[in-house]
Design a protein around this motif. Structure first.
Motif, PDB file in Angstrom:
ATOM      1  N   ILE A   1       0.670  -1.203   0.159  1.00 37.70           N
ATOM      2  CA  ILE A   1       0.063   0.516  -0.163  1.00 37.70           C
ATOM      3  C   ILE A   1       0.455   1.370   0.472  1.00 37.70           C
ATOM      4  O   ILE A   1       2.259   1.316   0.335  1.00 37.70           O
ATOM      5  N   THR A   2       0.301   2.584  -0.929  1.00 42.01           N
ATOM      6  CA  THR A   2       1.453   3.843  -1.184  1.00 42.01           C
ATOM      7  C   THR A   2       0.254   4.910  -0.629  1.00 42.01           C
ATOM      8  O   THR A   2       0.987   5.562  -1.287  1.00 42.01           O
ATOM      9  N   THR A   3      -0.369   4.818  -0.474  1.00 42.78           N
ATOM     10  CA  THR A   3      -1.732   5.977   0.349  1.00 42.78           C
ATOM     11  C   THR A   3      -2.129   5.985   1.712  1.00 42.78           C
ATOM     12  O   THR A   3      -2.534   4.721   2.340  1.00 42.78           O
TER      13      THR A   3
ATOM     14  N   HIS B   1      15.745   3.803 -10.226  1.00 41.72           N
ATOM     15  CA  HIS B   1      15.718   2.678  -8.873  1.00 41.72           C
ATOM     16  C   HIS B   1      14.949   2.614  -8.759  1.00 41.72           C
ATOM     17  O   HIS B   1      14.468   2.116  -7.230  1.00 41.72           O
ATOM     18  N   TYR B   2      14.331   4.198  -8.047  1.00 43.02           N
ATOM     19  CA  TYR B   2      13.039   4.785  -7.554  1.00 43.02           C
ATOM     20  C   TYR B   2      12.136   4.457  -7.990  1.00 43.02           C
ATOM     21  O   TYR B   2      10.879   4.628  -7.397  1.00 43.02           O
TER      22      TYR B   2
ATOM     23  N   ILE C   1       3.352   3.640  -7.767  1.00 46.39           N
ATOM     24  CA  ILE C   1       4.741   4.472  -7.817  1.00 46.39           C
ATOM     25  C   ILE C   1       4.503   5.148  -6.480  1.00 46.39           C
ATOM     26  O   ILE C   1       3.755   4.795  -5.529  1.00 46.39           O
ATOM     27  N   LEU C   2       6.119   5.543  -6.297  1.00 51.65           N
ATOM     28  CA  LEU C   2       6.341   6.249  -4.956  1.00 51.65           C
ATOM     29  C   LEU C   2       4.681   7.722  -5.069  1.00 51.65           C
ATOM     30  O   LEU C   2       4.635   8.090  -5.924  1.00 51.65           O
ATOM     31  N   LYS C   3       4.457   7.930  -3.482  1.00 49.46           N
ATOM     32  CA  LYS C   3       3.190   9.574  -3.974  1.00 49.46           C
ATOM     33  C   LYS C   3       4.315  10.242  -2.654  1.00 49.46           C
ATOM     34  O   LYS C   3       5.173  10.426  -2.318  1.00 49.46           O
TER      35      LYS C   3
ATOM     36  N   ALA D   1       9.396  -1.447 -13.837  1.00 46.68           N
ATOM     37  CA  ALA D   1       9.006  -0.693 -13.070  1.00 46.68           C
ATOM     38  C   ALA D   1       9.462  -2.187 -11.057  1.00 46.68           C
ATOM     39  O   ALA D   1       9.691  -3.184 -11.808  1.00 46.68           O
ATOM     40  N   GLY D   2      10.201  -1.502 -10.470  1.00 48.30           N
ATOM     41  CA  GLY D   2      11.216  -2.396 -10.025  1.00 48.30           C
ATOM     42  C   GLY D   2      12.345  -1.839  -8.523  1.00 48.30           C
ATOM     43  O   GLY D   2      12.813  -0.990  -8.983  1.00 48.30           O
TER      44      GLY D   2
END
Ligand code: DOR
Ligand code: ZN
Length: 356
Positions: A182-184, A222-223, A228-230, A270-271
């Motif tokens: 989870i990212t959010t 690499h990020y 995706i990062l939020k 992605a990864g």
């Protein structure tokens, strides 16, 4: 959990498990399996191979290929998953449970991420499989992003909760569901208020970084991972969830190896590869909010409980001593594998398992 030294120069915890990892196959296993097995006693292994792992027989054969790369004297158990497709039958689910290797089924919405082309096009097509999983207590692991081209990439997880997860939950009230990586804040909130059939994994990179790490001062491939990062407020919400006492959040690295040339290119994969130093990253994240005392539940207890497995009996130690990560590992056919934080110095160092 034991803390050593006045300045907490060492912590000891029940051996952790990784509830979400990509090990890939064949020659890649020479690198990925020893890394995972060094830090984790068990790992839920993702099935997004080419072709995907869709039957119990394939899962068993894959487990045996993984086990062939576990270093001598190390006790590491791969927990296998099936890749859900529109065609997965009730018998496939029954066979998986009978076989014993398969501990969960993974839902990739078709087109959501790496090797998801064979994924589910419409969950309505999976009704018989989902009913059987609910009956047998086999968890569904969800890549929680919609694939609708109209939806902004930063909104895809939040929209998935409304469009897919809530209806799914209403239709299968007793199905065990893990919302993966989870990212959010919306996902953290949804899982926190859900009943005991719902849980979530959180990666180290989503606890440590927001999207600035990927985009400020240049594009840092690499990020780049999916989801995706939020923005920072979401990272803060994830940290709060990870250190909470709810028992619903647990460790899943989503460590996802890609050869250097497929990351550092015009259209990069992605990864983030973190299996080599995952616990150090999680310790850094938990220490940043003075919550190292919560790391053991997150890394070593909550996941096992959700899956109905016993917690591990041995322990591992992390020392508060710096280490500098290599710039890359030798990977496939001369290609290199660049870990997240390559060449950087971390504040923690994993010590080999103590009493395996
Ligand atoms: O970043 C990711 N990499 N997210 C996924 O969902 C898949 C993974 C992979 O397999 O490379
Ligand atoms: Zn993954």
């Amino acid at each position: 959990m034991v803390f050593f030294g006045t300045f907490m120069n060492s912590i000891e915890l029940i051996a952790p498990d990784d509830w979400h990892i990509h090990l890939r196959d064949d020659a890649a296993l020479r690198v990925t399996v020893p890394h995972a097995a060094r830090q984790f006693a068990r790992a839920i292994v993702m099935p997004n191979l080419k072709p995907p792992v869709t039957t119990a027989a394939q899962a068993r054969a894959y487990a045996e290929r993984i086990l062939a790369h576990v270093p001598a004297g190390v006790d590491f158990q791969p927990l296998m998953t099936l890749y859900l497709t529109d065609k997965t039958s009730a018998q496939d689910i029954q066979d998986a449970v009978n076989d014993g290797w398969v501990k969960a089924v993974k839902l990739y919405p078709a087109g959501a991420t790496t090797n998801s082309d064979a994924g589910v096009t419409d969950l309505a097509r999976c009704a018989v499989a989902l009913e059987k999983m609910q009956d047998l207590g086999l968890p569904l692991l969800v890549h929680g992003e919609v694939t609708d081209a109209q939806i902004d990439i930063f909104d895809r997880e939040a929209v998935f909760i409304e469009r897919v997860l809530k209806p799914l939950r209403a239709q299968y009230p007793r199905l065990k569901i893990v919302m993966e990586h989870i990212t959010t804040a919306q996902a953290a909130e949804y899982v926190a208020q859900a009943d005991a059939y719902t849980a979530a994994t959180i990666t180290a990179h989503h606890l440590l970084y927001n999207r600035n790490a990927m985009l400020v001062g240049g594009v840092r491939p690499h990020y780049y991972c999916l989801p995706i990062l939020k923005r920072e407020s979401h990272r803060q919400a994830l940290l709060k969830a990870a250190i909470s006492d709810s028992g619903k959040f647990f460790l899943g690295t989503d460590s996802a190896p890609h050869a250097q040339d497929t990351k550092e290119t015009a259209c990069g994969c992605a990864g983030c590869y973190t299996a080599s130093h995952a616990l150090e990253l999680y310790a850094t994240a938990f220490a940043s909010v003075n919550a190292l005392d919560k790391l053991e539940a997150f890394a070593s207890i909550n996941g096992a409980k959700f899956y109905g497995l016993s917690v591990n009996t041995h322990t591992v130690r992390l020392n508060a001593s710096p280490q500098t990560l290599p710039s890359a590992f030798d990977y496939l056919d001369g290609a290199q594998l660049v870990p997240l934080n390559a060449g950087e110095t971390l504040a923690w160092t994993f010590q080999e398992a103590l009493d395996r």
